[in-house]
Design a protein around this motif. Structure first.
Motif, mmCIF file in Angstrom:
data_model
loop_
_atom_site.group_PDB
_atom_site.id
_atom_site.type_symbol
_atom_site.label_atom_id
_atom_site.label_comp_id
_atom_site.label_asym_id
_atom_site.label_seq_id
_atom_site.Cartn_x
_atom_site.Cartn_y
_atom_site.Cartn_z
ATOM 1 N N HIS A 57 0.863 -1.186 0.000
ATOM 2 C CA HIS A 57 0.000 0.000 0.000
ATOM 3 C C HIS A 57 0.898 1.233 0.000
ATOM 4 O O HIS A 57 1.736 1.373 0.888
ATOM 5 C CB HIS A 57 -0.873 0.052 1.266
ATOM 6 C CG HIS A 57 -1.739 -1.132 1.481
ATOM 7 N ND1 HIS A 57 -1.292 -2.287 2.084
ATOM 8 C CD2 HIS A 57 -3.029 -1.347 1.175
ATOM 9 C CE1 HIS A 57 -2.268 -3.164 2.145
ATOM 10 N NE2 HIS A 57 -3.342 -2.626 1.595
ATOM 11 N N PRO A 58 0.726 2.159 -0.946
ATOM 12 C CA PRO A 58 1.533 3.383 -0.916
ATOM 13 C C PRO A 58 1.174 4.231 0.300
ATOM 14 O O PRO A 58 0.030 4.239 0.751
ATOM 15 C CB PRO A 58 1.155 4.094 -2.218
ATOM 16 C CG PRO A 58 -0.145 3.500 -2.639
ATOM 17 C CD PRO A 58 -0.202 2.111 -2.065
ATOM 18 N N VAL A 59 2.163 4.910 0.849
ATOM 19 C CA VAL A 59 1.955 5.788 2.004
ATOM 20 C C VAL A 59 2.086 7.221 1.516
ATOM 21 O O VAL A 59 3.149 7.614 1.026
ATOM 22 C CB VAL A 59 2.975 5.480 3.120
ATOM 23 C CG1 VAL A 59 2.818 6.455 4.279
ATOM 24 C CG2 VAL A 59 2.823 4.043 3.608
ATOM 25 N N CYS A 101 5.025 2.532 18.271
ATOM 26 C CA CYS A 101 4.193 1.422 18.725
ATOM 27 C C CYS A 101 3.978 0.348 17.667
ATOM 28 O O CYS A 101 3.562 -0.762 18.001
ATOM 29 C CB CYS A 101 2.853 1.952 19.228
ATOM 30 S SG CYS A 101 3.062 3.105 20.609
ATOM 31 N N LEU A 102 4.181 0.653 16.416
ATOM 32 C CA LEU A 102 4.174 -0.344 15.357
ATOM 33 C C LEU A 102 5.041 0.154 14.217
ATOM 34 O O LEU A 102 5.305 1.342 14.100
ATOM 35 C CB LEU A 102 2.767 -0.691 14.877
ATOM 36 C CG LEU A 102 1.920 0.405 14.245
ATOM 37 C CD1 LEU A 102 1.122 -0.162 13.090
ATOM 38 C CD2 LEU A 102 0.968 0.958 15.296
ATOM 39 N N ARG A 103 5.519 -0.782 13.434
ATOM 40 C CA ARG A 103 6.399 -0.448 12.315
ATOM 41 C C ARG A 103 5.608 0.304 11.245
ATOM 42 O O ARG A 103 4.422 0.052 11.040
ATOM 43 C CB ARG A 103 6.993 -1.721 11.694
ATOM 44 C CG ARG A 103 7.781 -2.574 12.650
ATOM 45 C CD ARG A 103 9.080 -1.936 13.028
ATOM 46 N NE ARG A 103 9.819 -2.838 13.914
ATOM 47 C CZ ARG A 103 10.682 -2.429 14.810
ATOM 48 N NH1 ARG A 103 10.922 -1.152 14.974
ATOM 49 N NH2 ARG A 103 11.318 -3.291 15.574
ATOM 50 N N GLU A 104 6.279 1.199 10.570
ATOM 51 C CA GLU A 104 5.629 1.965 9.507
ATOM 52 C C GLU A 104 5.157 1.076 8.365
ATOM 53 O O GLU A 104 4.230 1.441 7.651
ATOM 54 C CB GLU A 104 6.563 3.057 8.997
ATOM 55 C CG GLU A 104 6.798 4.148 10.019
ATOM 56 C CD GLU A 104 7.787 5.194 9.568
ATOM 57 O OE1 GLU A 104 8.131 5.236 8.359
ATOM 58 O OE2 GLU A 104 8.217 5.990 10.420
ATOM 59 N N THR A 118 -4.643 2.589 5.481
ATOM 60 C CA THR A 118 -3.674 1.909 4.607
ATOM 61 C C THR A 118 -2.640 2.859 4.030
ATOM 62 O O THR A 118 -1.528 2.447 3.729
ATOM 63 C CB THR A 118 -4.366 1.176 3.433
ATOM 64 O OG1 THR A 118 -5.011 2.127 2.580
ATOM 65 C CG2 THR A 118 -5.330 0.115 3.918
ATOM 66 N N ARG A 119 -2.976 4.127 3.898
ATOM 67 C CA ARG A 119 -2.082 5.066 3.216
ATOM 68 C C ARG A 119 -1.444 6.101 4.136
ATOM 69 O O ARG A 119 -0.846 7.073 3.672
ATOM 70 C CB ARG A 119 -2.806 5.777 2.071
ATOM 71 C CG ARG A 119 -4.228 6.112 2.305
ATOM 72 C CD ARG A 119 -4.939 6.616 1.059
ATOM 73 N NE ARG A 119 -4.439 7.861 0.569
ATOM 74 C CZ ARG A 119 -5.186 8.946 0.375
ATOM 75 N NH1 ARG A 119 -6.469 8.935 0.628
ATOM 76 N NH2 ARG A 119 -4.639 10.032 -0.095
ATOM 77 N N ARG A 153 11.295 10.011 4.105
ATOM 78 C CA ARG A 153 11.485 8.586 3.802
ATOM 79 C C ARG A 153 10.414 8.014 2.890
ATOM 80 O O ARG A 153 10.667 7.083 2.138
ATOM 81 C CB ARG A 153 11.578 7.774 5.103
ATOM 82 C CG ARG A 153 12.909 7.970 5.810
ATOM 83 C CD ARG A 153 13.087 7.105 7.035
ATOM 84 N NE ARG A 153 12.249 7.555 8.134
ATOM 85 C CZ ARG A 153 11.154 6.945 8.558
ATOM 86 N NH1 ARG A 153 10.726 5.848 7.983
ATOM 87 N NH2 ARG A 153 10.465 7.437 9.576
ATOM 88 N N HIS A 154 9.194 8.560 2.959
ATOM 89 C CA HIS A 154 8.092 8.038 2.144
ATOM 90 C C HIS A 154 7.775 8.908 0.927
ATOM 91 O O HIS A 154 6.854 8.587 0.175
ATOM 92 C CB HIS A 154 6.832 7.867 3.009
ATOM 93 C CG HIS A 154 6.946 6.769 4.008
ATOM 94 N ND1 HIS A 154 6.732 5.442 3.689
ATOM 95 C CD2 HIS A 154 7.270 6.789 5.328
ATOM 96 C CE1 HIS A 154 6.909 4.696 4.779
ATOM 97 N NE2 HIS A 154 7.239 5.487 5.774
ATOM 98 N N GLY A 155 8.508 10.002 0.746
ATOM 99 C CA GLY A 155 8.248 10.878 -0.394
ATOM 100 C C GLY A 155 6.922 11.609 -0.292
ATOM 101 O O GLY A 155 6.265 11.876 -1.304
#
Length: 193
Positions: A57-59, A101-104, A118-119, A153-155
């Motif tokens: 899923h793109p972020v 708390c959770l990974r990206e 999701t994004r 990091r995600h652009g």
């Protein structure tokens, strides 16, 4: 092991000591976080969806929240498997301490919309929307550095179209981060990094 990793490990250990015992019990470090200045405080695996973002899923969004609870209570809620909620990061008001708390790569359950979950990367800020004293300069600065790093990091563009509040999610009944959140200041800080 290089000096940077030793210092980072020491910082994570010291930061973890500031969490309540109930949270420390489940917050054992698993190594590095996505954001180097964050300490690992894992959410229950029952409170998010494992994924492989951005491949799956793109972020393209960062969603800002206000906890309506204390920092330690929020981290504890995310660790409780019965709660069915999580965000990627929590920023403490007093000193800007950041818990991841959770990974990206995984999908947090924070926006109230599957599409937006999701994004996006979700960032919670300790405090209450009607108590602006929680929005400290340190919180703004540390959160802005985190958001800038996530965007780099995600652009993700560092603007209000891509860094949004929970209240902007279609169908949301939330008001956070609220009218006391200084969006102009925050976006300026994100772009200074």
């Amino acid at each position: 092991m290089d000096r940077r990793r030793i210092l980072q490990g020491a910082a994570v250990t010291a930061a973890a000591a500031l969490l309540p015992a109930s949270v420390r019990a489940v917050a054992a470090s698993t190594g590095e976080t996505d954001y180097a200045q964050a300490a690992w405080a894992p959410a229950s695996t029952s409170n998010y969806t494992s994924a492989n973002r951005p491949s799956s899923h793109p972020v393209d969004l960062v969603v800002l929240h206000v906890t309506q609870a204390t920092f330690s209570n929020t981290v504890g809620i995310f660790a409780n498997p019965a709660k069915q909620v999580s965000a990627h990061y929590v920023v403490r008001s007093s000193d800007g301490y950041i818990a991841q708390c959770l990974r990206e790569k995984d999908i947090g359950w924070h926006a109230g919309s599957w599409d937006h979950n999701t994004r996006s990367i979700g960032i919670e800020h300790e405090g209450w929307v009607d108590q602006p004293s929680y929005f400290t300069s340190t919180m703004y600065e540390r959160s802005a550095r985190l958001t800038a790093d996530v965007c780099d990091r995600h652009g993700i563009s560092k603007d209000r179209a891509h860094i949004i509040g929970h209240h902007q999610i279609p169908g949301s009944d939330h008001t956070d981060p609220g009218s006391n959140w200084d969006w102009g200041r925050y976006i300026r800080l994100v772009n200074l990094v």
